[in-house]
Write an enzyme that holds these catalytic residues in place. Structure first.
Site, mmCIF file in Angstrom:
data_model
loop_
_atom_site.group_PDB
_atom_site.id
_atom_site.type_symbol
_atom_site.label_atom_id
_atom_site.label_comp_id
_atom_site.label_asym_id
_atom_site.label_seq_id
_atom_site.Cartn_x
_atom_site.Cartn_y
_atom_site.Cartn_z
ATOM 1 N N ASP A 1 67.514 38.413 1.136
ATOM 2 C CA ASP A 1 66.888 37.857 2.341
ATOM 3 C C ASP A 1 67.589 36.639 2.966
ATOM 4 O OD1 ASP A 1 65.192 39.412 0.821
ATOM 5 O OD2 ASP A 1 63.576 37.963 0.727
HETATM 6 N N1 DQQ Z 1 62.823 38.911 -1.757
HETATM 7 C C1 DQQ Z 1 61.617 39.549 -1.288
HETATM 8 C C2 DQQ Z 1 60.698 38.390 -1.061
HETATM 9 C C3 DQQ Z 1 61.034 37.466 -2.173
HETATM 10 C C4 DQQ Z 1 62.511 37.601 -2.285
HETATM 11 C C5 DQQ Z 1 61.863 40.375 -0.064
HETATM 12 C C6 DQQ Z 1 63.026 37.498 -3.688
HETATM 13 O O1 DQQ Z 1 59.339 38.746 -1.060
HETATM 14 O O2 DQQ Z 1 60.646 36.131 -1.912
HETATM 15 O O3 DQQ Z 1 63.068 41.067 -0.127
HETATM 16 O O4 DQQ Z 1 64.429 37.590 -3.746
#
Ligand code: DQQ
Length: 538
Positions: free
Chosen positions: A22
Site C-alpha cells: 500500500d
Molecule cells: N495492507 C492492507 C491494510 C494493512 C496493510 C491492505 C498491511 O489493511 O494496513 O493491503 O500491509
C-alpha cells in the site's frame, strides 16, 4: 538475491528490490512530495512491514530515504501498517498509522517529524502517549486499521478507521479536539452488509463542476463527497459519490450507483489499497494505488522484487455527478521521448496495423477511434446483465468477431502474436441503449506458466452520439494502465510476456468487428526512465 531486470518497470514507482504494498501518507511539504509505502526490507514477500519513504519534486523522479516508521515500541512492535498524513494548522504534518502491538492488537498511533525545518522530514518520532485509538470492547481488534487523513468540522477533527463486524464492512468515525484524545462516534460514518473487512478507507470532498481538488476539510454547496473502501474479500475497491451530513456525521451515498462490492470501481483491474491526497501546488486531488504482482510468490522471490505503485492520477467528479474521472498526472508527459503520429487510418475486419518507431515495451499511447454508426453493434445477451464485466470479457474476448468492435490496441505483443495483451472496446446493443465494454485481457499475454491472467474489464457510461471512443494506455514492461473515454474508466493489468520483452515487444492497432473503424488520431511516445529511488546522498 540478484534483482532480475526482466519485467521490471521503467517509469512506475518501485524501490530497487523487495516487496512493496500500500501507498501510505502521501503529502506535499515545503517543496517536496512525500510518498511512504508498506515495505519489507528483508525480502520479496509480505512481512516485516515498515513505512519506506521517498521524496520527489515532480512526482516522476524519486529519491529514497531511510524508512520513516518501523517497529520499535510495544504499540507497533509487530508491524507498522497503513495510514495517512494530515497537515495540521501551521504547516505541521502528522501521520496516523496502524500499529500491531505486542498483544497483536491493531491500534492507531501517531508520528510527528523530529525537525520541521527539514523538508525531507527524514526523522519521525512516535511519542510515548501512543496508541491514541484502542480497539474498544465492541471492536474486532484484528480488523481495525488504516486511519484516514483527518478533516475538521467546527473545531473537531474526524478520522475513519476501517473495520468489520461479522460480514458487515464498517468505517468507524472518531472525533478529537486536540488530535490526541479521540472518541468513537456512536454511529459509524457508513457501513454495508456483506462486504466484509473495509481496508484503507478514503473519504474526501470533490467539486461539482471543476476538475480542481479540495482539502479534506473543505465544505460548501458545490461539494460532494466520495467514500472509497478496499474489500479484503474480493481484493477489489469500490466507491460511491454521496452527501456528507456534517451535523449527524453520516455519509449518505447517492442512489446513482450500487453501494456494494459490485458498485463503481476506481480501476477494474489490478489496483488496491489506494489513497488520495490534496496537492496544494496544483490544486488537485491525486490518487495512488498499489499494483501487485500476478505471478507466484516463488517467482516474486526469484526476481527479488514484488509490487509497484500506479502512475499518480488526478481525479475529479464527472460533470454528470455520477462517477469520478481519472487521468495520469501531466508531469508524466515529461518522460515522453520519440513520437509517432497516425491519422485517418482505416481498420477493417481482421486488420492488424503495427505502430512502428517507438519502444513498444515502455510507451504512452493516446488514440481516438471513430466509426460511421452504431448500427452494427452486436446484441447484448440478457444473461450478461447478471454477470460482472470480467466474465462478459471472458466470453467475447478480442478473438470473437463482433459488429462494432472489438477494436483497440494489442500491447506488449510478440512479432507473430504468440503473446499480446489486448486493450479494446466492444459495443453492445441493449434494449434501451448501448453498452460499452473496455477490456484489458491478460489471457493471451504470456506463454509462461503459473500466472494469474484475468480478463479484466468494466462497462463505461458514455455518450456515443459523437461516434468516437478514446483510449490511452501507459505500457511499462509488465504493466499496462489503460484510461478509456478520457478517464471515465480505468483498467490496469500486470502481465509477464516471455517473447514480447525489451526490444522484442510490438504495438498494434486491431479491429475484429464487421464495422470499419477509423483511427482518427494516434500519438504514441517512447517513454524515458526517470530517477527511480536512488538513495539521497548525505
Ligand atoms: N495492507 C492492507 C491494510 C494493512 C496493510 C491492505 C498491511 O489493511 O494496513 O493491503 O500491509
Amino acid at each position: 538475491v540478484k534483482v532480475q531486470q526482466l519485467h521490471r518497470t521503467g517509469y512506475h514507482f518501485q524501490p530497487p528490490s523487495n516487496w512493496i504494498n500500500d501507498p501510505n501518507g502521501p503529502m506535499y511539504y515545503k517543496g517536496l512530495y512525500h510518498l511512504f509505502y508498506q515495505y519489507n526490507p528483508k525480502g520479496a514477500v509480505w512481512g516485516n512491514i515498515v513505512w519506506a519513504h521517498s521524496v520527489s519534486k515532480d512526482l516522476v523522479n524519486w529519491e529514497s530515504l531511510k524508512p520513516a516508521i518501523y517497529p520499535t515500541k510495544p504499540f507497533d512492535i509487530k508491524g507498522c501498517w497503513s495510514g495517512s498524513a494530515t497537515i495540521l494548522p501551521g504547516n505541521k504534518p502528522i501521520i496516523l498509522y496502524t500499529g500491531i502491538d505486542s498483544k497483536k492488537r491493531q491500534v492507531q498511533n501517531y508520528a510527528i517529524p523530529a525537525n520541521l525545518s527539514d523538508p525531507y522530514l527524514k526523522k519521525w518520532v512516535k511519542p510515548d502517549d501512543n496508541p491514541i485509538v484502542d480497539p474498544d470492547k465492541g471492536v474486532n481488534a484484528s480488523a481495525f486499521r488504516d486511519p484516514t487523513t483527518a478533516w475538521r468540522v467546527d473545531g473537531h477533527w474526524k478520522i475513519l478507521v476501517g473495520s468489520r463486524r461479522k460480514s458487515r464492512g464498517i468505517a468507524y468515525l472518531y472525533r478529537s479536539k486536540d488530535f490526541k484524545k479521540w472518541v468513537k462516534a456512536k454511529h459509524p460514518l457508513h457501513s454495508k452488509a456483506n462486504t466484509g473487512m473495509w481496508e484503507c478507507p478514503d473519504f474526501f470532498p470533490v467539486l461539482i463542476s471543476s476538475q480542481n481538488g479540495l482539502d479534506a476539510s473543505a465544505i460548501g454547496k458545490d461539494v460532494k463527497h466520495v467514500l472509497k473502501v478496499s474489500l479484503d474479500l474480493t481484493r477489489y475497491e469500490y466507491y460511491t459519490i454521496g452527501t456528507y451530513d456534517r451535523k449527524k456525521d453520516r455519509y449518505i451515498p447517492d442512489n446513482t450507483s450500487i453501494d456494494g462490492w459490485d458498485g463503481l470501481r476506481l480501476d477494474y483491474g489490478n489496483f488496491y489499497a489506494s489513497k488520495t491526497f490534496y496537492d496544494p501546488v496544483k490544486h488537485r486531488r491525486l490518487l495512488w494505488g498499489w499494483v501487485n504482482e500476478s505471478d507466484s510468490a516463488v517467482a516474486d522471490t526469484t526476481k527479488g522484487w514484488a509490487g509497484i505503485q500506479s502512475i499518480p492520477r488526478k481525479l475529479w467528479l464527472d460533470p454528470n455527478g455520477k462517477q469520478l474521472v481519472q487521468w495520469p498526472i501531466e508531469e508524466i508527459e515529461t518522460l515522453r521521448r520519440k513520437k509517432v503520429h497516425l491519422c485517418n487510418q482505416k481498420l477493417n475486419l481482421g486488420d492488424h496495423l503495427e505502430v512502428k518507431g517507438i519502444t513498444a515495451i515502455q510507451a504512452d499511447v493516446d488514440v481516438t477511434f471513430s466509426f460511421p454508426s452504431l448500427k452494427k453493434a452486436e446484441p447484448f445477451d440478457p444473461n450478461w446483465s447478471k454477470l460482472p464485466a470480467i466474465d462478459v470479457c471472458a466470453q467475447r474476448g478480442s478473438h470473437k468477431q463482433g459488429g462494432l468492435g472489438p477494436f483497440g490496441l494489442l500491447t506488449l505483443a510478440s512479432r507473430n502474436l504468440e503473446e499480446f495483451t489486448p486493450i479494446f472496446f466492444r459495443i453492445f446493443k441493449d434494449i434501451e441503449k448501448h453498452k460499452v465494454l473496455l477490456c484489458s485481457d491478460a489471457r493471451s499475454s504470456s506463454l509462461g506458466a503459473g500466472l494469474y491472467k484475468p480478463s479484466f474489464a468494466g462497462f463505461v457510461d458514455v455518450d456515443l452520439s459523437t461516434n468516437k471512443l478514446s483510449l490511452r494506455s501507459l505500457i511499462d514492461h509488465s504493466v499496462v494502465e489503460s484510461f478509456g473515454v478520457g478517464g471515465k474508466i480505468v483498467v490496469t493489468s500486470r502481465v509477464y510476456p516471455t517473447l514480447a520483452v525489451f526490444n522484442k515487444a510490438h504495438l498494434f492497432l486491431f479491429n475484429n468487428g464487421t464495422e470499419t473503424i477509423i483511427v482518427e488520431n494516434l500519438n504514441a511516445w517512447s517513454m524515458g526512465r526517470p530517477v527511480m529511488n536512488i538513495p539521497l546522498k548525505g
